[in-house]
Motif scaffolding. Structure first.
Motif, mmCIF file in Angstrom:
data_model
loop_
_atom_site.group_PDB
_atom_site.id
_atom_site.type_symbol
_atom_site.label_atom_id
_atom_site.label_comp_id
_atom_site.label_asym_id
_atom_site.label_seq_id
_atom_site.Cartn_x
_atom_site.Cartn_y
_atom_site.Cartn_z
ATOM 1 N N GLY A 57 0.822 -1.222 0.000
ATOM 2 C CA GLY A 57 0.000 0.000 0.000
ATOM 3 C C GLY A 57 0.846 1.258 0.000
ATOM 4 N N ASP A 58 1.800 1.305 0.953
ATOM 5 C CA ASP A 58 2.638 2.504 1.068
ATOM 6 C C ASP A 58 3.448 2.725 -0.192
ATOM 7 O OD1 ASP A 58 1.708 2.836 3.528
ATOM 8 O OD2 ASP A 58 3.493 2.133 4.597
ATOM 9 N N LEU A 59 3.951 1.616 -0.708
ATOM 10 C CA LEU A 59 4.784 1.701 -1.904
ATOM 11 C C LEU A 59 3.986 2.275 -3.082
ATOM 12 C CD1 LEU A 59 7.315 0.957 -3.554
ATOM 13 C CD2 LEU A 59 6.295 -1.285 -3.901
ATOM 14 N N ALA A 122 12.505 -0.057 0.988
ATOM 15 C CA ALA A 122 11.638 1.056 0.637
ATOM 16 C C ALA A 122 12.203 1.697 -0.627
ATOM 17 C CB ALA A 122 11.608 2.054 1.785
ATOM 18 N N PRO A 123 11.341 2.301 -1.445
ATOM 19 C CA PRO A 123 11.854 2.872 -2.692
ATOM 20 C C PRO A 123 12.792 4.042 -2.432
ATOM 21 C CG PRO A 123 9.497 3.257 -2.436
ATOM 22 C CD PRO A 123 9.919 2.473 -1.257
ATOM 23 N N SER A 194 12.833 2.659 6.790
ATOM 24 C CA SER A 194 12.736 3.479 7.993
ATOM 25 C C SER A 194 12.611 2.535 9.186
ATOM 26 C CB SER A 194 11.517 4.393 7.918
ATOM 27 O OG SER A 194 10.349 3.609 7.945
ATOM 28 N N ALA A 195 12.938 3.061 10.377
ATOM 29 C CA ALA A 195 12.832 2.229 11.574
ATOM 30 C C ALA A 195 11.380 1.795 11.772
ATOM 31 C CB ALA A 195 13.326 3.012 12.780
ATOM 32 N N GLU A 196 10.474 2.651 11.332
ATOM 33 C CA GLU A 196 9.055 2.320 11.450
ATOM 34 C C GLU A 196 8.720 1.108 10.577
ATOM 35 O OE1 GLU A 196 6.662 5.596 10.337
ATOM 36 O OE2 GLU A 196 4.790 4.627 10.962
ATOM 37 N N GLN A 197 9.274 1.090 9.379
ATOM 38 C CA GLN A 197 9.032 -0.068 8.502
ATOM 39 C C GLN A 197 9.683 -1.320 9.070
ATOM 40 O OE1 GLN A 197 10.629 1.981 5.161
ATOM 41 N NE2 GLN A 197 8.670 2.144 4.118
ATOM 42 N N PHE A 198 10.839 -1.137 9.681
ATOM 43 C CA PHE A 198 11.503 -2.279 10.314
ATOM 44 C C PHE A 198 10.566 -2.883 11.360
ATOM 45 C CE2 PHE A 198 14.055 -4.232 13.647
ATOM 46 C CZ PHE A 198 14.930 -5.033 12.922
ATOM 47 N N VAL A 203 6.746 -6.969 13.394
ATOM 48 C CA VAL A 203 5.461 -7.324 13.987
ATOM 49 C C VAL A 203 4.692 -8.262 13.062
ATOM 50 C CG1 VAL A 203 3.224 -6.376 14.726
ATOM 51 C CG2 VAL A 203 5.340 -5.194 15.324
ATOM 52 N N GLN A 204 4.766 -7.955 11.784
ATOM 53 C CA GLN A 204 4.083 -8.799 10.796
ATOM 54 C C GLN A 204 4.656 -10.220 10.808
ATOM 55 O OE1 GLN A 204 4.808 -7.376 6.869
ATOM 56 N NE2 GLN A 204 2.673 -7.645 6.271
ATOM 57 N N ALA A 205 5.976 -10.307 10.893
ATOM 58 C CA ALA A 205 6.617 -11.624 10.907
ATOM 59 C C ALA A 205 6.212 -12.399 12.156
ATOM 60 C CB ALA A 205 8.132 -11.466 10.851
ATOM 61 N N LEU A 206 6.129 -11.682 13.278
ATOM 62 C CA LEU A 206 5.699 -12.351 14.513
ATOM 63 C C LEU A 206 4.285 -12.891 14.350
ATOM 64 C CD1 LEU A 206 6.755 -10.008 17.457
ATOM 65 C CD2 LEU A 206 7.602 -12.310 16.986
#
Ligand SMILES: Nc1ncnc2c1ncn2[C@@H]1O[C@H](COP(=O)(O)OP(=O)(O)OP(=O)(O)O)[C@@H](O)[C@H]1O
Length: 464
Positions: A57-59, A122-123, A194-198, A203-206
């Motif tokens: 979405g963000d991309l 991220a792009p 970004s650290a936010e994307q990290f 969280v998604q992986a968890l």
């Protein structure tokens, strides 16, 4: 954004997400158009829409905005009659994207061996290269360090930690390093996020029980760049995972580049061991811009605007004025110039000081200096070694009159006070006297090196 423009964007998206992701997730999207800031896509199933929204979405938003579209949100619709959609006609040869296929698609994501395709980079902004970065005193060290890292080769400082206030060029430098590395070694796995994307990925992986994939992906990169690392302060498990990733990469002698809005030791709620890890390489800061750098940046941006609006004339004084008045943030400075050109082109007028004041009234008010008329008067009196009463008073001797004009000129340049207001503060003089004084100094600045030097020194002291 037209369908053709969307078509053109697809090549770029394929490059960013990798061929497999592109075929699975982006290609089936059918672009319908943009209405009121919402981009509409038809999708064969709501699963596909949700997945794309969550993962790309963000991309998509970024890519479309970057291509000039006014898009703030994306919506995915499943049309009532799916039979008309190309994605479904494709399904005659490939498995149908119904509930069944959804499972298949998810599984194929997990089992895919090609890690490069999964790299969630991220792009990178095409405009953020070393060529477009203007170097001045406040950023020369950060620039030199970034250049060195961009050359690749042996890792000399790890991590490179760049910090500085908002809009001073941290992201620009990081992207420039990434572009440089990629151009020198196209096969290098450079991961910028970004650290936010990290945190989001973590969280998604968890949640999806894909921690092994996550670890594998992050540990397989050659260069890791994490922007705005202060974001993960206070987020304990994300910090922990970041720490492990960091250590694993340093152990493998892989380059890490980190940015933050403050020095490592000043990031509150960041574990001490992480802070000290972050300090273990080279820490460099981007200082607030000075007048020369701001003017340099404006000149460099001017070239692009001139290409876009070749018919517009611009008074050089406008650039000096903007460089003086908008001193906090390069982003705001750039935005001001862009708006000025767009406005002048709309109303079909040359870019004069008057137009600038009209068009940027709000920006100028917001970045109004704290410098007061009184401060200027005091500084000027001290510089010329005369009393305040002599500076403001009625005496017309040159030794008092010239410093008075200098002070008036600086008041006009460095404050937003009107000519009548300045006149009042100089012993109740008329605004025409102030105007005359300002003009006189403008002339002298060009003819008389001493005056130019005095002005420069005073301005520096006042702005310090
Ligand atoms: N020295 C410079 N030369 C040219 N452009 C610059 C320079 N410094 C900043 N900019 C421009 O200013 C804008 C803001 O810069 P950037 O996004 O890199 O800031 P930042 O430090 O990462 O800010 P933030 O803290 O908001 O993330 C960008 O458009 C960037 O190109």
């Amino acid at each position: 954004m037209t369908k053709d423009q969307w078509g053109a964007l697809q090549g770029q998206l394929r490059e960013t997400v990798g061929a497999n992701n592109f075929t699975n997730w982006i290609e089936p999207l059918q672009f319908e158009g943009v209405t009121d800031g919402v981009a509409h896509f038809n999708v064969p199933t709501s699963f596909l829409g949700n997945y794309v929204q969550r993962n790309f979405g963000d991309l998509l938003l970024y890519a479309m905005t970057n291509a000039g579209a006014d898009v703030r949100r994306i919506e995915f619709d499943v049309p009532a009659n799916k039979a008309s959609m190309p994605a479904v006609s494709r399904a005659a040869n490939t498995p149908d994207r119904t509930g069944q296929t959804q499972t298949k698609a998810t599984q194929s994501m997990t089992s895919r061996a090609d890690l490069a395709d999964l790299l969630p980079s991220a792009p990178l902004d095409k405009r953020f290269t070393f060529d477009t970065f203007v170097v001045g005193k406040p950023n020369e060290l950060a620039h030199a360090a970034a250049r060195r890292v961009g050359e690749g080769g042996e890792v000399t400082f790890n991590p490179l930690f760049l910090y500085g206030g908002v809009g001073l060029g941290k992201t620009h430098l990081m992207h420039a390093i990434a572009w440089e590395l990629k151009s020198r070694s196209p096969h290098l796995n450079v991961l910028y996020l970004s650290a936010e994307q990290f945190m989001y990925r973590f969280v998604q992986a968890l949640r999806d029980r894909k921690m092994m994939d996550f670890k594998q992906i992050f540990r397989s990169v050659d260069v890791l760049m994490v922007d705005d690392v202060q974001f993960i302060a206070g987020k304990d498990s994300t910090q922990e995972e970041f720490f492990h990733t960091f250590n694993a990469l340093v152990d493998q002698n892989k380059q890490i580049i980190i940015s933050a809005d403050r020095a490592p030791g000043e990031i509150k709620d960041m574990e001490n061991r992480i802070q000290s890890r972050l300090q273990s390489g080279l820490v460099v800061d981007l200082h607030p811009t000075d007048y020369e750098l701001r003017l340099g940046i404006l000149h460099s941006k001017l070239a692009t605007h001139r290409l876009q609006y070749p018919e517009l004339e611009l008074d050089e004084k406008v650039l000096e004025f903007l460089a003086h008045r908008i001193s906090t943030n390069v982003r705001v400075l750039e935005g001001a110039l862009t708006r000025l050109f767009a406005f002048a082109s709309l109303v079909g007028r040359p870019i004069t000081m008057e137009l600038t004041q009209d068009c940027l009234a709000d920006v100028l008010r917001a970045s109004e200096r704290k410098i007061t008329i009184e401060e200027i008067q005091r500084q000027v009196a001290e510089h010329y070694n005369i009393r305040m009463s002599e500076l403001i008073g009625p005496k017309r001797l040159r030794v008092f009159a010239r410093p008075r004009q200098v002070a008036m000129y600086l008041c006009k340049q460095l404050t937003s006070r009107s000519l009548p207001e300045i006149g009042r503060r100089f012993g109740g003089r008329d605004h025409t006297t102030v105007m005359h004084g300002v003009r006189r100094i403008e002339e002298l600045k060009v003819q008389d090196g001493q005056i130019a030097e005095d002005l420069e020194m005073l301005r520096r002291t006042l702005e310090a």
